[in-house]
Enzyme design. Structure first.
Site, PDB file in Angstrom:
ATOM      1  N   ASP A   8      50.708  10.008 -33.353  1.00 53.75           N
ATOM      2  CA  ASP A   8      49.238   9.966 -33.343  1.00 53.75           C
ATOM      3  C   ASP A   8      48.707   9.273 -34.593  1.00 53.75           C
ATOM      4  O   ASP A   8      47.648   8.660 -34.579  1.00 53.75           O
ATOM      5  CB  ASP A   8      48.596  11.348 -33.137  1.00 53.75           C
ATOM      6  N   THR A  39      40.524  18.344 -32.415  1.00 54.06           N
ATOM      7  CA  THR A  39      41.646  17.428 -32.141  1.00 54.06           C
ATOM      8  C   THR A  39      42.512  17.892 -30.968  1.00 54.06           C
ATOM      9  O   THR A  39      43.141  17.079 -30.310  1.00 54.06           O
ATOM     10  CB  THR A  39      42.527  17.209 -33.384  1.00 54.06           C
ATOM     11  N   MET A  45      45.357  13.520 -29.557  1.00 50.05           N
ATOM     12  CA  MET A  45      45.210  12.428 -30.521  1.00 50.05           C
ATOM     13  C   MET A  45      44.599  12.969 -31.815  1.00 50.05           C
ATOM     14  O   MET A  45      43.514  12.563 -32.241  1.00 50.05           O
ATOM     15  CB  MET A  45      44.328  11.330 -29.920  1.00 50.05           C
ATOM     16  N   HIS A  46      45.333  13.897 -32.442  1.00 48.69           N
ATOM     17  CA  HIS A  46      44.799  14.575 -33.633  1.00 48.69           C
ATOM     18  C   HIS A  46      44.246  13.591 -34.667  1.00 48.69           C
ATOM     19  O   HIS A  46      43.093  13.656 -35.062  1.00 48.69           O
ATOM     20  CB  HIS A  46      45.899  15.405 -34.303  1.00 48.69           C
ATOM     21  N   ASP A  47      45.124  12.683 -35.124  1.00 46.74           N
ATOM     22  CA  ASP A  47      44.753  11.842 -36.271  1.00 46.74           C
ATOM     23  C   ASP A  47      43.670  10.827 -35.937  1.00 46.74           C
ATOM     24  O   ASP A  47      42.868  10.448 -36.796  1.00 46.74           O
ATOM     25  CB  ASP A  47      45.998  11.119 -36.814  1.00 46.74           C
TER      26      ASP A  47
END
Ligand SMILES: [Ca+2]
Length: 307
Positions: free
Chosen positions: A17, A194, A235-237
């Protein structure tokens, strides 16, 4: 709104990610990525640095990559290659990078970048916060040159690494505590948003057919264990990048945040005082909700703009 780009430094542990976030940032018309600084996290700092080099070469961008801390400030290092594969970016065969690492340690490279930039720089940590904590501790005089910090980490509700702790904060709680206590303008983009910010199976198919980047991402997504291909990939980042350029996608609250550094079960937990129980001065803007459909559309559109 001026046409001026926002200068940013991404502190990262790629990470699948992370790779998506970096790709989108490198091609975004509002962002000027000055430096990628690397940190041990998803995998060792040797691997995350090599991955960052591979990514800038893949995207054909001349962005310096500086290698940072190989372990947390106080606790032992623990990798999470079970999430991202052995190399950290499993599933796609990148050529071995020719680009060389910045000669300075990440902490010094961050300082140099910030001090040489005319405008204040935004720090975007999307891994454990060791480099940022070291930087703020060693060079407090640089704080006035920082516009703000927009970090991926923490949670106002449950954790993902332990029942209460999110991975980036859990991986170096002391560093996170230093960052939240820094007095800087901090936005916490944590699991509350997130975990919802997934790419659906349909999105993933669309991304595959976009371009070279889409094909690369698609290959890595087959190996990514942040969520699942069936139920959606988290898609944390990328949310940290989305927040900088599209804050209207997020619902936020300003409040007091601190980090539990020890505890039988709670080390690495962010204490997010939404109801002001502690009567402490607010020190962070916390993302609490996200327009998921708009995020997905935005993410696909951004990836279409890459190579
Ligand atoms: Ca990361």
């Amino acid at each position: 709104m001026t046409d001026k780009k926002i200068p940013i430094i991404i502190d990262t542990d790629p990470g699948i990610d992370d790779a998506v976030a970096i790709g989108v940032a490198l091609f975004h018309k509002k962002l000027d990525v000055k430096l990628l600084s690397t940190i041990a996290g998803n995998v060792s700092v040797e691997k995350t640095t090599n991955n960052a080099l591979k990514l800038v070469e893949f995207f054909d961008k001349d962005i310096p990559v500086a290698k940072g801390a190989n372990k947390p400030l106080c606790i032992p290092y623990e990798d999470s290659s079970h999430i991202h594969g052995e190399s950290g970016m499993g599933g796609y065969e990148f050529p071995e990078p020719k680009k060389v690492i910045h000669p300075e340690h990440a902490v010094n490279a961050i300082r140099e970048t910030i001090m040489n930039n005319e405008e204040k720089v935004t720090l975007v940590p999307i891994g454990p916060l060791t480099n940022i904590a070291l930087f703020l501790t060693l060079y407090p005089e640089c704080k006035s040159r920082i516009e703000r910090i927009v970090l991926m980490g923490g949670s106002a509700s449950a954790g993902n690494h332990t029942p209460t702790a999110e991975y980036n904060i859990f991986a170096d709680p002391e560093a996170a505590k230093i960052v939240f206590a820094s007095g800087l303008d901090i936005t916490m983009v944590g699991l509350d948003v997130t975990s919802k910010a997934t790419l659906t199976p349909d999105n993933v198919e669309t991304i595959r057919d976009l371009n070279e980047t889409g094909r690369m991402m698609y290959s890595m997504f087959q190996h990514y264990r942040g969520g699942s291909l069936k139920t959606g990939l988290k898609m944390h980042d990328l949310c940290a990048i989305a927040y900088i350029v599209n804050p209207e996608l997020f619902k936020t609250q300003v409040c007091f945040v601190d980090v539990e550094t020890s505890g039988t079960y709670t080390a690495g937990t962010t204490i997010v005082d939404l109801k002001n129980r502690y009567h402490r001065e607010p020190n962070a803007t916390v993302c609490l909700d996200i327009d998921v459909d708009a995020f997905r559309a935005w993410a696909v559109e951004q990836l279409a703009n890459t190579r």
